[in-house]
Design a protein around this motif. Structure first.
Motif, PDB file in Angstrom:
ATOM      1  N   THR A 270       0.817  -1.209   0.000  1.00 16.01           N
ATOM      2  CA  THR A 270       0.000   0.000   0.000  1.00 16.01           C
ATOM      3  C   THR A 270       0.853   1.261   0.000  1.00 16.01           C
ATOM      4  N   ASP A 271       1.868   1.305   0.840  1.00 19.11           N
ATOM      5  CA  ASP A 271       2.704   2.505   0.975  1.00 19.11           C
ATOM      6  C   ASP A 271       4.123   2.313   0.459  1.00 19.11           C
ATOM      7  N   LEU A 272       4.357   1.308  -0.363  1.00 19.15           N
ATOM      8  CA  LEU A 272       5.685   1.063  -0.930  1.00 19.15           C
ATOM      9  C   LEU A 272       5.836   1.857  -2.228  1.00 19.15           C
ATOM     10  N   PHE A 273       6.886   2.652  -2.312  1.00 23.50           N
ATOM     11  CA  PHE A 273       7.128   3.439  -3.521  1.00 23.50           C
ATOM     12  C   PHE A 273       8.554   3.273  -4.024  1.00 23.50           C
ATOM     13  N   ASP A 274       9.167   2.119  -3.746  1.00 26.48           N
ATOM     14  CA  ASP A 274      10.512   1.822  -4.233  1.00 26.48           C
ATOM     15  C   ASP A 274      10.465   1.560  -5.737  1.00 26.48           C
ATOM     16  N   GLY A 275      11.607   1.695  -6.388  1.00 24.58           N
ATOM     17  CA  GLY A 275      11.708   1.432  -7.813  1.00 24.58           C
ATOM     18  C   GLY A 275      11.676  -0.057  -8.105  1.00 24.58           C
ATOM     19  N   GLY A 276      10.921  -0.433  -9.112  1.00 27.48           N
ATOM     20  CA  GLY A 276      10.818  -1.834  -9.507  1.00 27.48           C
ATOM     21  C   GLY A 276       9.550  -2.073 -10.283  1.00 27.48           C
ATOM     22  N   TYR A 277       9.048  -3.285 -10.192  1.00 27.00           N
ATOM     23  CA  TYR A 277       7.803  -3.621 -10.870  1.00 27.00           C
ATOM     24  C   TYR A 277       7.060  -4.688 -10.074  1.00 27.00           C
ATOM     25  N   TYR A 278       5.808  -4.885 -10.418  1.00 30.55           N
ATOM     26  CA  TYR A 278       4.934  -5.808  -9.707  1.00 30.55           C
ATOM     27  C   TYR A 278       4.493  -6.899 -10.668  1.00 30.55           C
ATOM     28  N   VAL A 279       4.550  -8.146 -10.192  1.00 35.30           N
ATOM     29  CA  VAL A 279       4.142  -9.287 -11.005  1.00 35.30           C
ATOM     30  C   VAL A 279       2.963  -9.987 -10.343  1.00 35.30           C
TER      31      VAL A 279
ATOM     32  N   GLU B  75      -3.150  12.703 -13.932  1.00 35.59           N
ATOM     33  CA  GLU B  75      -3.448  13.229 -15.269  1.00 35.59           C
ATOM     34  C   GLU B  75      -4.116  12.186 -16.157  1.00 35.59           C
ATOM     35  N   LYS B  76      -3.799  10.917 -15.931  1.00 38.45           N
ATOM     36  CA  LYS B  76      -4.396   9.852 -16.743  1.00 38.45           C
ATOM     37  C   LYS B  76      -5.836   9.562 -16.337  1.00 38.45           C
ATOM     38  N   ASN B  77      -6.256  10.061 -15.167  1.00 35.62           N
ATOM     39  CA  ASN B  77      -7.634   9.967 -14.693  1.00 35.62           C
ATOM     40  C   ASN B  77      -8.132   8.525 -14.590  1.00 35.62           C
ATOM     41  N   ILE B  78      -7.259   7.655 -14.127  1.00 37.37           N
ATOM     42  CA  ILE B  78      -7.620   6.244 -13.958  1.00 37.37           C
ATOM     43  C   ILE B  78      -6.925   5.728 -12.702  1.00 37.37           C
ATOM     44  N   ARG B  79      -7.579   4.809 -12.008  1.00 37.13           N
ATOM     45  CA  ARG B  79      -6.967   4.213 -10.810  1.00 37.13           C
ATOM     46  C   ARG B  79      -7.220   2.722 -10.815  1.00 37.13           C
ATOM     47  N   HIS B  80      -6.142   1.948 -10.935  1.00 40.80           N
ATOM     48  CA  HIS B  80      -6.199   0.513 -10.727  1.00 40.80           C
ATOM     49  C   HIS B  80      -6.025   0.318  -9.229  1.00 40.80           C
ATOM     50  N   CYS B  81      -7.058  -0.145  -8.569  1.00 42.55           N
ATOM     51  CA  CYS B  81      -7.056  -0.385  -7.124  1.00 42.55           C
ATOM     52  C   CYS B  81      -6.782  -1.879  -6.942  1.00 42.55           C
ATOM     53  N   VAL B  82      -5.555  -2.212  -6.508  1.00 43.94           N
ATOM     54  CA  VAL B  82      -5.072  -3.586  -6.570  1.00 43.94           C
ATOM     55  C   VAL B  82      -4.789  -4.133  -5.168  1.00 43.94           C
ATOM     56  N   ASN B  83      -5.182  -5.364  -4.934  1.00 44.07           N
ATOM     57  CA  ASN B  83      -4.856  -6.041  -3.683  1.00 44.07           C
ATOM     58  C   ASN B  83      -3.361  -6.355  -3.662  1.00 44.07           C
ATOM     59  N   SER B  84      -2.672  -5.954  -2.585  1.00 39.30           N
ATOM     60  CA  SER B  84      -1.246  -6.284  -2.446  1.00 39.30           C
ATOM     61  C   SER B  84      -1.021  -7.782  -2.553  1.00 39.30           C
ATOM     62  N   ILE B  85      -1.927  -8.548  -1.967  1.00 39.64           N
ATOM     63  CA  ILE B  85      -1.780 -10.001  -1.905  1.00 39.64           C
ATOM     64  C   ILE B  85      -1.822 -10.656  -3.288  1.00 39.64           C
ATOM     65  N   SER B  86      -2.306  -9.930  -4.290  1.00 43.12           N
ATOM     66  CA  SER B  86      -2.383 -10.456  -5.653  1.00 43.12           C
ATOM     67  C   SER B  86      -1.078 -10.300  -6.419  1.00 43.12           C
ATOM     68  N   MET B  87      -0.098  -9.591  -5.812  1.00 39.67           N
ATOM     69  CA  MET B  87       1.133  -9.260  -6.522  1.00 39.67           C
ATOM     70  C   MET B  87       2.375  -9.610  -5.703  1.00 39.67           C
ATOM     71  N   THR B  88       3.505  -9.626  -6.395  1.00 43.90           N
ATOM     72  CA  THR B  88       4.820  -9.703  -5.777  1.00 43.90           C
ATOM     73  C   THR B  88       5.635  -8.546  -6.342  1.00 43.90           C
ATOM     74  N   PHE B  89       6.334  -7.829  -5.471  1.00 46.96           N
ATOM     75  CA  PHE B  89       7.167  -6.713  -5.909  1.00 46.96           C
ATOM     76  C   PHE B  89       8.558  -7.213  -6.229  1.00 46.96           C
ATOM     77  N   VAL B  90       9.108  -6.749  -7.354  1.00 47.41           N
ATOM     78  CA  VAL B  90      10.464  -7.081  -7.763  1.00 47.41           C
ATOM     79  C   VAL B  90      11.234  -5.762  -7.833  1.00 47.41           C
ATOM     80  N   ALA B  91      12.189  -5.578  -6.939  1.00 45.90           N
ATOM     81  CA  ALA B  91      12.952  -4.341  -6.869  1.00 45.90           C
ATOM     82  C   ALA B  91      13.923  -4.226  -8.050  1.00 45.90           C
ATOM     83  N   ASN B  92      14.156  -2.986  -8.476  1.00 47.95           N
ATOM     84  CA  ASN B  92      15.179  -2.731  -9.489  1.00 47.95           C
ATOM     85  C   ASN B  92      16.531  -3.146  -8.927  1.00 47.95           C
ATOM     86  N   GLU B  93      17.381  -3.664  -9.793  1.00 44.69           N
ATOM     87  CA  GLU B  93      18.741  -3.998  -9.373  1.00 44.69           C
ATOM     88  C   GLU B  93      19.544  -2.720  -9.262  1.00 44.69           C
ATOM     89  N   LYS B  94      20.352  -2.624  -8.248  1.00 47.79           N
ATOM     90  CA  LYS B  94      21.172  -1.407  -8.025  1.00 47.79           C
ATOM     91  C   LYS B  94      22.340  -1.390  -8.983  1.00 47.79           C
TER      92      LYS B  94
END
Length: 123
Positions: free
Chosen positions: A30-39, A104-123
């Motif tokens: 919910t409050d994670l804003f690190d660089g990466g992507y969600y699968v 600006e895109k005027n859209i919100r995907h409201c997603v359950n955290s439990i449905s995803m896994t976060f993959v951090a960018n490699e440093k």
């Protein structure tokens, strides 16, 4: 040949397979804003990039865009909302809302955290 999916806990099954919802403000992303992507938790299909994520203060992770071709929109059983599911495995992600003017895109995907896994960018 049937695709092999990741094993899911009972709570993950409740949300991903049976279209449940986790309680607001309880998901780990919910409050994670690190660089990466969600699968997708079930099949690992890339869904969202961290630059699509924004603080909506709604209690669930919010994104204003998805990785092209990764998310399907289907009418929700309640007849009022649009459900979003993984385009690969049809796992329930959450719902999509338009017209809230939160980005600006005027859209919100409201997603359950439990449905995803976060993959951090490699440093």
């Amino acid at each position: 040949m049937k695709e092999k999916f990741n094993p899911l806990t009972l709570e993950e099954q409740r949300v991903i397979l049976h279209k449940g919802t986790e309680h607001p403000f309880t998901g780990e992303y919910t409050d994670l804003f690190d660089g990466g992507y969600y699968v997708c938790k079930q099949c690992e299909t890339p869904l969202y990039r961290s630059e699509h994520k924004f603080p909506s203060h709604c209690g669930w992770p919010s994104f204003d865009d998805e990785i092209e071709g990764s998310v399907k929109r289907v009418p929700d059983a309640d007849g009022r909302r649009i459900e979003i599911v993984c385009s690969n495995c049809d796992g329930h992600l959450g719902h999509v809302f338009e017209g809230e003017y939160l980005t600006e895109k005027n859209i919100r995907h409201c997603v359950n955290s439990i449905s995803m896994t976060f993959v951090a960018n490699e440093k």
